[in-house]
Design an enzyme around this catalytic site. Structure first.
Site, mmCIF file in Angstrom:
data_model
loop_
_atom_site.group_PDB
_atom_site.id
_atom_site.type_symbol
_atom_site.label_atom_id
_atom_site.label_comp_id
_atom_site.label_asym_id
_atom_site.label_seq_id
_atom_site.Cartn_x
_atom_site.Cartn_y
_atom_site.Cartn_z
ATOM 1 N N ILE A 446 -80.473 0.217 -7.335
ATOM 2 C CA ILE A 446 -79.609 0.024 -8.503
ATOM 3 C C ILE A 446 -80.384 -0.484 -9.707
ATOM 4 C CG2 ILE A 446 -77.431 -1.048 -9.264
ATOM 5 C CD1 ILE A 446 -77.213 1.046 -6.976
ATOM 6 N N CYS A 658 -70.006 -2.526 -9.980
ATOM 7 C CA CYS A 658 -70.002 -3.246 -8.714
ATOM 8 C C CYS A 658 -68.687 -3.936 -8.437
ATOM 9 C CB CYS A 658 -71.137 -4.250 -8.638
ATOM 10 S SG CYS A 658 -71.689 -4.896 -10.205
ATOM 11 N N GLU A 680 -70.143 -0.287 -5.374
ATOM 12 C CA GLU A 680 -70.102 -1.185 -4.218
ATOM 13 C C GLU A 680 -69.189 -0.579 -3.157
ATOM 14 O OE1 GLU A 680 -69.295 -5.379 -4.952
ATOM 15 O OE2 GLU A 680 -67.745 -5.255 -3.432
ATOM 16 N N HIS A 709 -75.016 -8.673 -1.210
ATOM 17 C CA HIS A 709 -74.484 -10.004 -1.499
ATOM 18 C C HIS A 709 -74.822 -10.994 -0.400
ATOM 19 C CE1 HIS A 709 -72.162 -7.099 -3.824
ATOM 20 N NE2 HIS A 709 -72.186 -8.022 -4.755
#
Ligand code: GLN
Ligand code: ZN
Length: 774
Positions: A446, A658, A680, A709
């Site tokens: 990304i 995201c 995401e 995450h």
């Protein structure tokens, strides 16, 4: 203009004030406490001192009714959960031990216990901790903190008004606790919650509160008849109590709409309404319902969330109209000043002429006081303030900063065709395929790679003068070399340079664009002890020179594989800045888009064939009211297309967002007309892939197969399984393989392992579908 004198002296008030202190004392004390360097008593003493200073500041500025209960060690919604006893079972024991640790465990979690979920407070950048409720929730009243803070303010000889999150908003912000059915509606707990609020209100009255404010911002969102009924019931019940203080029900961030007649009819003693921006509609709506006879109206005429000076004459006119519509009219900022920095006069690096256009919390407080004085004593009493304000507004309107003829001419010459690629997607994709020669299921990332301590040190060294620009850039080039060689070795197909030169994805560009200002002290709470310093989009935007080209081309010079250029999109540039209030947002977005368009074209000219324009904020600035969304999405998508449409058909435009829930903007995502979108998805098990497919999304997509995450490393089998799920929704010719988001918060070890597994998964699945990849 002379305003008639109000019947009663108008009070000046605010609903909340920045919490951290001028030197960010609260942040330092709390973080010190977490590290064991500050005792609980010392932390409490710092907090009490900050509350005292804030109240004194407010009183000195002419605020006649000060808020209490707006202070928080972490978050005011978490404090409300504490006040009503909604402590999740997993935190109960630690919380009952009575220390601050149980409270902080709910906010941050511990090694063994997960924190409450955190999410955005309406359409602001403040994050609150989501209450977890279920059918078994038992509420119990704990007014200790509210009562204590009220006592502190009373002891200073002030007139305090406790501010609480209202019961309806509290329940509407809550979600089913873990293990509770997702169908559970927290609003069904209203009857259980109201007696607890009644108890808190009685305690506050006994402790000396004349008025208590109940904040109901959730009522400015579109609400069902059942939800409006709940609001009516809540305020009928609370209003009907005998042992209670006077009740002020506050709303902000938008107009009340259907909730206005509900609250106007409720047996409460006053309403606080927002009259700024789209909420200015409250004015006509109030006249339509016949005003608020017998009630107090607190008029939020000073915008509490932008950083610009008020138009005092205009606000006085609004206040003059309101005088005829309520029993008494008081003056306030439209919402808590929590959402603005403390003091514009601390900004020594900004031209003093421009500082005069800025109003942070201290300046807004003074404006509120001035307006109350003008309303009470007539405009003659504030002649000097009105004259200065008029001069400052005029200087802003006429400034070359806000009026750059070249930018204006270019923006008004934009045609529909400028915001369209020269060929439709099917033709572009063929050209891109030929040009890029990528395998099926291409792999990419990304943009950012780990922001290592070395990179942060390099930036600090540069700031402190320990190294010069040349030395700094050498370190950045070293990092780019490492990132590129790692990606080649790992076998990724579309590479990135890793964004090592960027401190922040908005600030980095803001610093290089004319028309943007940086502040030194403009800190605003994002969550807990995390504060951000959004740049100020003050004027017409232009790009004096290329911003990213040399880094991207340097990375490209190191590899034969395509290196993806990386930019922050216009909507996100606005969303994470303080924006101007003197022109429609769409106009500002167009200025930013044109500047970014130049960068996109320069990247292409310098040999970049894949360019990603990130728009993670597209959904978060969606207006609160559905009626306002089409207008927003129209200018937002146009700004993105204007940014990206200056390139050849064979240049591939990517975008990235995201968040997992985007059902309500899937059409807008389509309207961006990006060739590839990464999203995401790992945490939502590829649900987004299905949502895209159901919508008939025709272009390429990379639903994330690696959840960045968490430090957890997904193995190749797991990533391959997610890919196969993705293939059920998106055909192989249009499916990309990538992580969920940028890797800047990750460490190198897990990044390395996860990306190796991601490439292995792509190879496995390519083999399964009968092609040989790279
Ligand atoms: N390109 C950015 C990065 O990788 C995207 C960040 C974001 O989505 N918030 O860091
Ligand atoms: Zn992201």
């Amino acid at each position: 203009m002379t305003t008639k004198t109000a019947a009663a002296a108008a009070r000046a008030t605010v609903y909340g004030y920045p919490r951290q202190g001028q030197q960010r004392e609260l942040k330092k004390a709390i973080e010190g406490y977490w590290k064991g360097r500050v005792t609980a008593d010392a932390l409490r003493a710092t907090a009490a001192e900050l509350r005292r200073t804030n109240w004194q500041d407010l009183a000195d500025a002419g605020i006649t009714e000060v808020p209490t209960g707006d202070f928080s060690y972490y978050d005011h919604v978490l404090d409300t959960s504490v006040m009503v006893g909604a402590i999740p079972g997993r935190h109960r024991a630690a919380f009952d031990a009575g220390t601050l640790d149980g409270y902080f465990a709910m906010a941050r979690g511990t090694r063994d216990v997960a924190p409450l979920e955190m999410t955005k407070w309406f359409d602001t950048n403040y994050h609150y901790l989501v209450p977890e409720l279920g059918p078994d929730t038992v509420f119990t009243a704990d007014s200790t903190r509210q009562v204590a803070e009220l006592g502190e303010a009373l002891a200073l000889g002030l007139t305090p008004r406790p501010v609480l999150v209202g019961p309806v908003t509290y329940l509407l912000l809550a979600k089913p606790a873990p293990g509770v059915s997702a169908d559970f509606d927290p609003l069904t707990l209203l009857d259980r919650l109201l007696p607890v609020y009644a108890e808190v209100l009685a305690d506050l009255r006994a402790a000396g509160a004349e008025w208590v404010q109940l904040d109901e911002p959730a009522l400015v969102q579109d609400r069902t008849p059942a939800e409006l009924n709940a609001a009516a019931r809540a305020y009928r019940d609370l209003g009907g109590l005998t042992d209670r203080p006077k009740l002020l029900v506050a709303s902000y961030f938008d107009r009340l709409g259907d909730a206005l007649p509900v609250l106007a009819k409720a047996p409460v003693d006053g309403l606080a309404l927002d009259f700024t921006g789209a909420a200015a509609e409250n004015l006509d709506a109030l006249a339509t319902v016949g005003g608020l006879p017998g009630k107090r109206l607190v008029a939020g005429v000073v915008n509490g969330r932008n950083i610009w000076i008020n138009d005092l004459a205009k606000s006085l006119a609004t206040l003059g109209t309101l005088l005829g519509l309520a029993d008494r009219v008081d003056v306030a900022a439209s919402c808590s000043l929590l959402h603005v920095p403390l003091d514009a006069s601390l900004e020594r690096d900004i031209d003093p002429g421009i500082v005069r256009w800025l109003a942070f919390a201290r300046q807004k407080t003074a404006e509120v006081a001035t307006l109350a004085k003008g309303l009470t004593q007539g405009t003659d009493a504030i002649t000097a303030e009105l004259a200065a304000n008029k001069a400052d507004l005029a200087s802003r309107a006429a400034s070359p900063i806000t009026r750059d003829p070249a930018v204006r001419a270019r923006a008004s010459a934009v045609t529909d065709a400028d915001a369209r690629r020269s060929q439709p997607y099917p033709e572009r994709t063929a050209a891109q395929r030929a040009h890029l020669g990528l395998p099926l299921l291409p792999t990419t990332t990304i943009g950012s790679f780990p922001q290592t301590t070395e990179l942060r040190t390099a930036r600090a060294d540069l700031r402190a003068g320990r190294i010069d620009t040349e030395g700094y850039e050498e370190r950045i080039r070293n990092e780019i070399r490492e990132v590129v060689s790692f990606q080649e070795k790992t076998g990724l197909d579309v590479l990135v340079h890793g964004e090592p030169e960027r401190n922040d994805m908005v600030q980095y560009f803001a610093e290089q664009l004319t028309g943007y200002l940086a502040t030194q002290h403009g800190w605003v709470q994002s969550y807990g002890t995390r504060y951000v310093r959004p740049p100020v989009l003050a004027g017409d935007i232009s790009r004096p020179e290329p911003m990213t080209v040399r880094w991207t081309t340097y990375a490209q010079s190191l590899s034969d594989r395509p290196v993806k250029g990386m930019l922050t999109g216009p909507v996100t540039m606005l969303a994470w800045s303080f924006v101007r209030d003197d022109q429609p947002l769409g106009d500002t977005a167009r200025h930013v888009a044109l500047a970014l368009r130049d960068e996109v074209v320069d990247l292409e000219t310098n040999g970049t064939s894949v360019i990603q324009v990130d728009e993670p904020a597209l959904r978060e600035t969606l207006p609160l009211r559905a009626a306002d969304r089409p207008g927003y999405l129209a200018w937002a998508t146009e700004a993105f297309r204007l940014t990206t449409s200056g390139v050849r058909p064979d240049t591939q435009i990517h975008t990235h967002m995201c968040y997992a829930e985007f059902g309500d903007i899937v059409q807008a995502i389509d309207d961006l007309d990006a060739d590839v979108i990464s999203l995401e998805a790992a945490r939502s098990h590829m649900q987004v892939a299905h949502e895209l497919a159901e919508h008939g999304y025709p272009r390429e997509a990379g639903p994330g197969v690696y959840d960045i995450h968490s430090p957890r490393v997904p193995d190749a089998a797991e990533a391959a399984a997610l890919l196969r799920t993705g293939l059920e929704a998106i055909p192989a010719e249009r499916l990309w393989v990538n992580p969920d988001c940028g890797l800047k918060t990750r460490g190198w070890p897990e990044t390395r392992a996860s990306l190796e597994n991601l490439v292995a998964a792509a190879r496995t699945v390519r083999a399964e579908i009968g092609t040989t990849g790279s």
